[in-house]
Design a protein around this motif. Structure first.
Motif, PDB file in Angstrom:
ATOM      1  N   TYR A   1     -13.095  -2.832 -10.473  1.00 25.82           N
ATOM      2  CA  TYR A   1     -11.633  -2.912 -10.501  1.00 25.82           C
ATOM      3  C   TYR A   1     -11.010  -2.263  -9.272  1.00 25.82           C
ATOM      4  O   TYR A   1     -10.136  -2.845  -8.616  1.00 25.82           O
ATOM      5  CB  TYR A   1     -11.120  -2.232 -11.777  1.00 25.82           C
ATOM      6  N   GLU A   2     -11.465  -1.052  -8.944  1.00 27.28           N
ATOM      7  CA  GLU A   2     -10.902  -0.343  -7.790  1.00 27.28           C
ATOM      8  C   GLU A   2     -11.263  -1.018  -6.481  1.00 27.28           C
ATOM      9  O   GLU A   2     -10.553  -0.894  -5.481  1.00 27.28           O
ATOM     10  CB  GLU A   2     -11.405   1.108  -7.775  1.00 27.28           C
TER      11      GLU A   2
ATOM     12  N   SER B   1       0.799  -1.229   0.000  1.00 26.63           N
ATOM     13  CA  SER B   1       0.000   0.000   0.000  1.00 26.63           C
ATOM     14  C   SER B   1       0.831   1.278   0.000  1.00 26.63           C
ATOM     15  O   SER B   1       0.298   2.359  -0.241  1.00 26.63           O
ATOM     16  CB  SER B   1      -0.937   0.006   1.213  1.00 26.63           C
TER      17      SER B   1
ATOM     18  N   LYS C   1      -2.197  -4.970  -9.818  1.00 32.16           N
ATOM     19  CA  LYS C   1      -3.522  -5.066 -10.437  1.00 32.16           C
ATOM     20  C   LYS C   1      -3.446  -4.779 -11.939  1.00 32.16           C
ATOM     21  O   LYS C   1      -4.107  -5.445 -12.743  1.00 32.16           O
ATOM     22  CB  LYS C   1      -4.484  -4.111  -9.741  1.00 32.16           C
TER      23      LYS C   1
ATOM     24  N   GLN D   1     -14.542   0.398 -13.655  1.00 33.35           N
ATOM     25  CA  GLN D   1     -13.667   0.994 -12.652  1.00 33.35           C
ATOM     26  C   GLN D   1     -14.135   0.720 -11.229  1.00 33.35           C
ATOM     27  O   GLN D   1     -13.321   0.533 -10.322  1.00 33.35           O
ATOM     28  CB  GLN D   1     -13.560   2.505 -12.878  1.00 33.35           C
ATOM     29  N   GLN D   2     -15.439   0.683 -11.011  1.00 34.05           N
ATOM     30  CA  GLN D   2     -15.955   0.457  -9.663  1.00 34.05           C
ATOM     31  C   GLN D   2     -15.550  -0.926  -9.151  1.00 34.05           C
ATOM     32  O   GLN D   2     -15.101  -1.074  -8.011  1.00 34.05           O
ATOM     33  CB  GLN D   2     -17.471   0.603  -9.639  1.00 34.05           C
TER      34      GLN D   2
ATOM     35  N   ALA E   1      -0.996  -1.172  -7.074  1.00 32.25           N
ATOM     36  CA  ALA E   1      -1.528  -0.633  -8.329  1.00 32.25           C
ATOM     37  C   ALA E   1      -0.869  -1.320  -9.521  1.00 32.25           C
ATOM     38  O   ALA E   1      -1.539  -1.685 -10.496  1.00 32.25           O
ATOM     39  CB  ALA E   1      -1.293   0.872  -8.389  1.00 32.25           C
TER      40      ALA E   1
END
Length: 261
Positions: A256-257, A99, A112, A253-254, A109
């Motif tokens: 995925y994030e 993180s 992913k 995006q929702q 990041a």
């Protein structure tokens, strides 16, 4: 004939309903909350539905699901840890490694993004193989069914005393690598049949490039097969790169994030 005393029935429910309401309220006080929330008189399930089938992205219309994404995610961890350690000197053993930004980006990041790129390649390759007439499972659910069927066949063959090649049983990661490898081989063969083999001129040029600067180069005929193999590899890589560039990828995006380690 059965007679219904409507007045008594009404009085019964009129007396019982307040008692039930009191019990519900006492239940809230004694136990903190009722077993299910109540909305407009109807129970609402508090259990969170399974979201493994949520679509993270689509690739030329074919979905990448959350459960597939979360399966492939851990397989990329070692490579990402090595990258940040060698590139930026980060400590992958730190409790907050994933993180905490390092070198301008958070390792999670990149992890992913790498996983998403891998799965985009999977869908593009599967769809291309299907168009080429190569038998291949498209999507994660189809892959799982194929994997289970393969292991079932192997178990039956062993039980019948038959000889099998390869492992007695495939793990999911091993079968995934097996399928990817076979699909790539099939596509290379299809390209060879579709475009034809390299010309003599192409092979001679590849040979000249390979021996440039060597004092004692091997004879052309001794490396001819290797040059054909190299040409096939380069032809596939070039073709597959163009397939990726042409692919239509849409990311939710929702979803995925919302994916976390």
């Amino acid at each position: 004939m059965i007679q219904i005393n409507r007045k008594k029935t009404y009085l019964f429910f009129a007396g019982v309903i307040p008692v039930l309401l009191i019990l519900v309220l006492l239940g809230v006080r004694w136990f903190g909350q009722p077993p299910a929330s109540v909305s407009d008189g109807f129970p609402v399930q508090t259990q969170v539905p399974q979201d493994g089938d949520a679509v993270v992205a689509t690739v030329n219309g074919a979905p990448v699901t959350k459960k597939e994404f979360k399966t492939r995610l851990p397989e990329q961890r070692a490579g990402i840890m090595t990258y940040f350690q060698q590139t930026y000197g980060c400590d992958p053993g730190g409790t907050d490694f994933w993180s905490t930004p390092c070198g301008g980006e958070a390792p999670v990041a990149r992890l992913k993004a790498t996983t998403l790129r891998l799965l985009v390649e999977d869908r593009v390759r599967e769809l291309a193989a299907d168009r080429a007439g190569i038998s291949v499972a498209i999507g994660y659910d189809a892959f799982l069914k194929e994997w289970e069927a393969e292991n079932r066949i192997r178990a039956n063959q062993l039980a019948a005393g038959q000889v099998i090649y390869g492992p007695r049983e495939y793990s999911e990661p091993a079968y995934y690598r097996y399928v990817v490898s076979n699909t790539i081989l099939g596509l290379k063969q299809w390209l060879l049949e579709h475009d034809g083999p390299p010309t003599e001129e192409q092979l001679r040029q590849a040979y000249a490039d390979s021996i440039s600067g060597k004092s004692d180069p091997p004879a052309f005929e001794t490396v001819r097969d290797a040059l054909i193999q190299q040409w096939s590899e380069e032809r596939y890589e070039s073709w597959f790169k163009s397939q990726l560039e042409q692919a239509e990828v849409e990311v939710n995006q929702q979803v995925y994030e919302g994916i976390i380690l």
